[in-house]
Write a protein that holds these residues in place. Structure first.
Motif, PDB file in Angstrom:
ATOM      1  N   ILE A  38      38.138  37.565  54.105  1.00 38.38           N
ATOM      2  CA  ILE A  38      39.340  37.995  54.814  1.00 38.38           C
ATOM      3  C   ILE A  38      39.773  36.902  55.777  1.00 38.38           C
ATOM      4  O   ILE A  38      38.944  36.202  56.360  1.00 38.38           O
ATOM      5  CB  ILE A  38      39.076  39.323  55.569  1.00 38.38           C
ATOM      6  CG1 ILE A  38      40.338  39.873  56.224  1.00 38.38           C
ATOM      7  CG2 ILE A  38      37.971  39.159  56.598  1.00 38.38           C
ATOM      8  CD1 ILE A  38      40.165  41.268  56.811  1.00 38.38           C
ATOM      9  N   THR A  39      41.091  36.726  55.911  1.00 38.73           N
ATOM     10  CA  THR A  39      41.638  35.822  56.908  1.00 38.73           C
ATOM     11  C   THR A  39      42.936  36.425  57.425  1.00 38.73           C
ATOM     12  O   THR A  39      43.399  37.454  56.937  1.00 38.73           O
ATOM     13  CB  THR A  39      41.865  34.405  56.344  1.00 38.73           C
ATOM     14  OG1 THR A  39      42.116  33.496  57.423  1.00 38.73           O
ATOM     15  CG2 THR A  39      43.036  34.366  55.365  1.00 38.73           C
ATOM     16  N   GLY A  40      43.532  35.788  58.430  1.00 40.11           N
ATOM     17  CA  GLY A  40      44.765  36.284  58.994  1.00 40.11           C
ATOM     18  C   GLY A  40      45.791  35.179  59.121  1.00 40.11           C
ATOM     19  O   GLY A  40      45.447  33.992  59.130  1.00 40.11           O
ATOM     20  N   SER A  41      47.063  35.572  59.210  1.00 36.66           N
ATOM     21  CA  SER A  41      48.152  34.608  59.372  1.00 36.66           C
ATOM     22  C   SER A  41      48.752  34.745  60.764  1.00 36.66           C
ATOM     23  O   SER A  41      48.445  35.687  61.504  1.00 36.66           O
ATOM     24  CB  SER A  41      49.224  34.840  58.314  1.00 36.66           C
ATOM     25  OG  SER A  41      49.898  36.073  58.546  1.00 36.66           O
ATOM     26  N   ALA A  42      49.656  33.831  61.102  1.00 41.20           N
ATOM     27  CA  ALA A  42      50.284  33.836  62.416  1.00 41.20           C
ATOM     28  C   ALA A  42      51.100  35.097  62.655  1.00 41.20           C
ATOM     29  O   ALA A  42      51.300  35.510  63.795  1.00 41.20           O
ATOM     30  CB  ALA A  42      51.163  32.603  62.572  1.00 41.20           C
ATOM     31  N   SER A  43      51.568  35.741  61.583  1.00 40.52           N
ATOM     32  CA  SER A  43      52.388  36.943  61.705  1.00 40.52           C
ATOM     33  C   SER A  43      51.573  38.188  62.021  1.00 40.52           C
ATOM     34  O   SER A  43      52.131  39.247  62.287  1.00 40.52           O
ATOM     35  CB  SER A  43      53.151  37.173  60.395  1.00 40.52           C
ATOM     36  OG  SER A  43      52.244  37.455  59.346  1.00 40.52           O
ATOM     37  N   GLY A  44      50.257  38.074  61.960  1.00 39.89           N
ATOM     38  CA  GLY A  44      49.402  39.234  62.149  1.00 39.89           C
ATOM     39  C   GLY A  44      49.006  39.907  60.855  1.00 39.89           C
ATOM     40  O   GLY A  44      48.279  40.895  60.865  1.00 39.89           O
ATOM     41  N   ASP A  45      49.481  39.378  59.718  1.00 41.12           N
ATOM     42  CA  ASP A  45      49.073  39.913  58.423  1.00 41.12           C
ATOM     43  C   ASP A  45      47.626  39.536  58.143  1.00 41.12           C
ATOM     44  O   ASP A  45      47.183  38.421  58.456  1.00 41.12           O
ATOM     45  CB  ASP A  45      49.949  39.353  57.299  1.00 41.12           C
ATOM     46  CG  ASP A  45      51.390  39.833  57.380  1.00 41.12           C
ATOM     47  OD1 ASP A  45      51.608  40.992  57.758  1.00 41.12           O
ATOM     48  OD2 ASP A  45      52.289  39.030  57.046  1.00 41.12           O
ATOM     49  N   LEU A  46      46.881  40.456  57.533  1.00 39.98           N
ATOM     50  CA  LEU A  46      45.549  40.158  57.017  1.00 39.98           C
ATOM     51  C   LEU A  46      45.649  39.875  55.533  1.00 39.98           C
ATOM     52  O   LEU A  46      46.388  40.553  54.809  1.00 39.98           O
ATOM     53  CB  LEU A  46      44.603  41.344  57.239  1.00 39.98           C
ATOM     54  CG  LEU A  46      44.297  41.744  58.679  1.00 39.98           C
ATOM     55  CD1 LEU A  46      43.433  42.994  58.692  1.00 39.98           C
ATOM     56  CD2 LEU A  46      43.619  40.609  59.433  1.00 39.98           C
ATOM     57  N   PHE A  47      44.922  38.879  55.062  1.00 38.50           N
ATOM     58  CA  PHE A  47      44.857  38.552  53.642  1.00 38.50           C
ATOM     59  C   PHE A  47      43.417  38.763  53.185  1.00 38.50           C
ATOM     60  O   PHE A  47      42.500  38.121  53.692  1.00 38.50           O
ATOM     61  CB  PHE A  47      45.306  37.109  53.391  1.00 38.50           C
ATOM     62  CG  PHE A  47      46.791  36.907  53.543  1.00 38.50           C
ATOM     63  CD1 PHE A  47      47.611  36.791  52.427  1.00 38.50           C
ATOM     64  CD2 PHE A  47      47.378  36.855  54.801  1.00 38.50           C
ATOM     65  CE1 PHE A  47      48.979  36.614  52.558  1.00 38.50           C
ATOM     66  CE2 PHE A  47      48.741  36.686  54.947  1.00 38.50           C
ATOM     67  CZ  PHE A  47      49.556  36.568  53.816  1.00 38.50           C
ATOM     68  N   VAL A  48      43.236  39.698  52.248  1.00 39.19           N
ATOM     69  CA  VAL A  48      41.903  40.104  51.805  1.00 39.19           C
ATOM     70  C   VAL A  48      41.725  39.738  50.340  1.00 39.19           C
ATOM     71  O   VAL A  48      42.523  40.136  49.486  1.00 39.19           O
ATOM     72  CB  VAL A  48      41.691  41.619  52.000  1.00 39.19           C
ATOM     73  CG1 VAL A  48      40.244  41.988  51.696  1.00 39.19           C
ATOM     74  CG2 VAL A  48      42.067  42.049  53.417  1.00 39.19           C
ATOM     75  N   ALA A  49      40.677  38.976  50.045  1.00 36.50           N
ATOM     76  CA  ALA A  49      40.397  38.532  48.682  1.00 36.50           C
ATOM     77  C   ALA A  49      39.507  39.528  47.960  1.00 36.50           C
ATOM     78  O   ALA A  49      38.655  40.176  48.573  1.00 36.50           O
ATOM     79  CB  ALA A  49      39.728  37.158  48.712  1.00 36.50           C
ATOM     80  N   GLU A  50      39.705  39.632  46.651  1.00 36.47           N
ATOM     81  CA  GLU A  50      38.911  40.543  45.833  1.00 36.47           C
ATOM     82  C   GLU A  50      37.780  39.816  45.118  1.00 36.47           C
ATOM     83  O   GLU A  50      37.966  38.739  44.551  1.00 36.47           O
ATOM     84  CB  GLU A  50      39.784  41.221  44.775  1.00 36.47           C
ATOM     85  CG  GLU A  50      40.771  42.224  45.346  1.00 36.47           C
ATOM     86  CD  GLU A  50      41.497  42.985  44.251  1.00 36.47           C
ATOM     87  OE1 GLU A  50      41.889  44.133  44.506  1.00 36.47           O
ATOM     88  OE2 GLU A  50      41.682  42.432  43.138  1.00 36.47           O
ATOM     89  N   ASP A  51      36.609  40.427  45.142  1.00 32.56           N
ATOM     90  CA  ASP A  51      35.488  40.035  44.293  1.00 32.56           C
ATOM     91  C   ASP A  51      35.560  40.942  43.072  1.00 32.56           C
ATOM     92  O   ASP A  51      35.099  42.079  43.100  1.00 32.56           O
ATOM     93  CB  ASP A  51      34.172  40.225  45.040  1.00 32.56           C
ATOM     94  CG  ASP A  51      32.959  39.856  44.196  1.00 32.56           C
ATOM     95  OD1 ASP A  51      33.122  39.617  42.984  1.00 32.56           O
ATOM     96  OD2 ASP A  51      31.844  39.827  44.747  1.00 32.56           O
ATOM     97  N   GLY A  52      36.172  40.443  42.007  1.00 31.16           N
ATOM     98  CA  GLY A  52      36.436  41.291  40.847  1.00 31.16           C
ATOM     99  C   GLY A  52      37.764  41.990  41.039  1.00 31.16           C
ATOM    100  O   GLY A  52      38.787  41.348  41.279  1.00 31.16           O
ATOM    101  N   GLY A  53      37.743  43.330  40.999  1.00 31.05           N
ATOM    102  CA  GLY A  53      38.994  44.071  41.102  1.00 31.05           C
ATOM    103  C   GLY A  53      39.966  43.590  40.046  1.00 31.05           C
ATOM    104  O   GLY A  53      39.614  43.460  38.863  1.00 31.05           O
ATOM    105  N   THR A  54      41.193  43.289  40.470  1.00 34.57           N
ATOM    106  CA  THR A  54      42.171  42.686  39.556  1.00 34.57           C
ATOM    107  C   THR A  54      42.421  41.233  39.930  1.00 34.57           C
ATOM    108  O   THR A  54      43.475  40.678  39.636  1.00 34.57           O
ATOM    109  CB  THR A  54      43.495  43.474  39.571  1.00 34.57           C
ATOM    110  OG1 THR A  54      43.920  43.657  40.925  1.00 34.57           O
ATOM    111  CG2 THR A  54      43.316  44.832  38.913  1.00 34.57           C
ATOM    112  N   MET A  55      41.440  40.616  40.611  1.00 32.09           N
ATOM    113  CA  MET A  55      41.512  39.212  41.022  1.00 32.09           C
ATOM    114  C   MET A  55      42.777  38.938  41.841  1.00 32.09           C
ATOM    115  O   MET A  55      43.569  38.037  41.548  1.00 32.09           O
ATOM    116  CB  MET A  55      41.425  38.295  39.808  1.00 32.09           C
ATOM    117  CG  MET A  55      40.026  38.137  39.241  1.00 32.09           C
ATOM    118  SD  MET A  55      38.914  37.221  40.369  1.00 32.09           S
ATOM    119  CE  MET A  55      39.548  35.551  40.183  1.00 32.09           C
TER     120      MET A  55
END
Length: 385
Positions: free
Chosen positions: A305-322
């Motif tokens: 997980i990481t975040g952007s300047a806008s306050g959005d979180l970006f969450v990566a999937e291990d598997g899922g739908t990539m």
């Protein structure tokens, strides 16, 4: 599956509050994020790299495991994992772990102001299964070993200073780290089915050679208040650190961790959750739970997980739908990108360039499904600021 169906039905049928609140406003017991239209719109058809992106975004391949990085003589490591970016004059550096055992370690790519690759080099060697980690305010990279009794290594993204093992940060199955410059602590996740959430309090902020390892103490629910307790024996032997403090809260497979604005978020893969700790009120709650959404959950296999300047979180999937999914401050969760044709892989190491216009990440096993098939990408476009 039955438990999740029951929970989803309870949320939909019994609580209008499930769709209100805000993750970032720190409201008490705000509801987990719900699927909706993301800020970047729908995903387009796959590009030449097999990545589906919103309109206005483009991708490029930065490096491939086992191959020479373009413009350099350096061979990129296998199984690229956690990463972070650093300002480097008018350019920047992206560091990336290698999750292989033995001989994991980490490497770095240096970019010019225009985004051209100018150098690639090793910053950590002869370690084991370096999974995630975290960036410090003094511009070092904490590379974490995801093995029993693993260590944290503090490394130099410029590759000029030798890496240092930080024993005081505890020995356990380390995953990610996130620095909190306000409270002057480092938060740490543990990738065990009954893992714990820790913080390390350095004796001197900026020096990780000595300090106190603490563990989160809380009830068994998904929200409430919490405190911190010292871990008596941080070296984890003969008793594991997660078993030393009565009342310490268990988490199912700790993964990514991110700090911003008096809040720390971390993910647990065993139950596909994103947890949120309000550090002003010392309360915790769920920012996302795939079993508590209306309809089909867009985010599964939660990982880095990481975040952007806008306050959005970006969450990566291990598997899922990539996918990398975005969770907005308005409690909306939606896909940001999807990698096609790599279902035997996982997305790792999301990190933004210092100016916020480029997102780096890796597909750990690429199209081959093998650690030798890793691919590191850059996505460029109009990210929200």
């Amino acid at each position: 599956m039955e438990r999740r169906s029951l929970l989803r039905a309870a949320v939909l049928g019994g609580s209008t509050a499930a769709f209100g609140g805000s993750l970032w406003r720190g409201a008490a017991h705000a509801a987990p994020a719900q699927p909706g239209t993301g800020p970047y719109g729908p995903l387009s058809a796959p590009d030449t790299n097999g990545i589906r992106l919103p309109a206005g975004f483009t991708s490029r391949v930065v490096a491939r495991s086992g191959q020479t990085v373009p413009g350099t003589s350096y061979t990129w490591h296998n199984a690229p994992d956690g990463g972070a970016c650093y300002v480097d004059g008018s350019g920047w550096i992206y560091v990336s772990n290698s999750e292989i055992n033995p001989s994991g370690g980490a490497s770095a790519v240096r970019f010019s102001a225009t985004g051209s690759i100018t150098a690639t080099y090793r910053i950590l060697s002869s370690t084991r299964q370096n999974c995630a980690g975290g960036k410090t305010p003094w511009n070092t990279w904490l590379s974490c070993e995801e093995v029993s009794l693993g260590y944290v290594y503090e490394t130099d993204p410029w590759g000029t200073k030798p890496a240092v093992r930080r024993d005081a940060m505890g020995r356990f199955k380390h995953e990610a780290a996130a620095a909190d410059p306000v409270r002057k602590v480092i938060y740490l996740t543990e990738d065990e089915t009954n893992g714990r959430f820790y913080r390390f309090v350095p004796t001197v902020w900026g020096d990780l050679s000595a300090g106190t390892l603490q563990v989160m103490v809380a009830g068994t629910g998904t929200s409430g208040s919490f405190t911190w307790a010292n871990v008596p024996d941080p070296d984890g032997s003969p008793t594991a650190t997660r078993s030393q403090v009565s009342g310490s809260k268990s988490f199912d497979g700790g993964e990514g961790c991110h700090y911003a604005d008096d809040t720390v978020w971390f993910t647990t893969k065993g139950d596909n959750r994103v947890w949120q700790l309000n550090l002003l009120s010392n309360t915790y709650e769920l920012a996302y739970d795939d079993s508590l959404v209306s309809g089909t959950a867009p985010l599964t296999g939660v990982d880095n997980i990481t975040g952007s300047a806008s306050g959005d979180l970006f969450v990566a999937e291990d598997g899922g739908t990539m996918e990398i999914c975005v969770i907005t401050p308005d409690d909306v969760v939606a896909p940001f990108l999807r990698v096609e044709g790599q279902s035997a892989s996982e997305i790792t190491g999301p990190a933004f360039s210092p100016d916020g216009t480029r997102l780096y990440f890796s597909s750990q096993r690429g199209t081959s499904g093998s650690s030798s098939g890793g691919i590191t990408y850059e996505v460029r476009g109009p990210f929200r600021s």
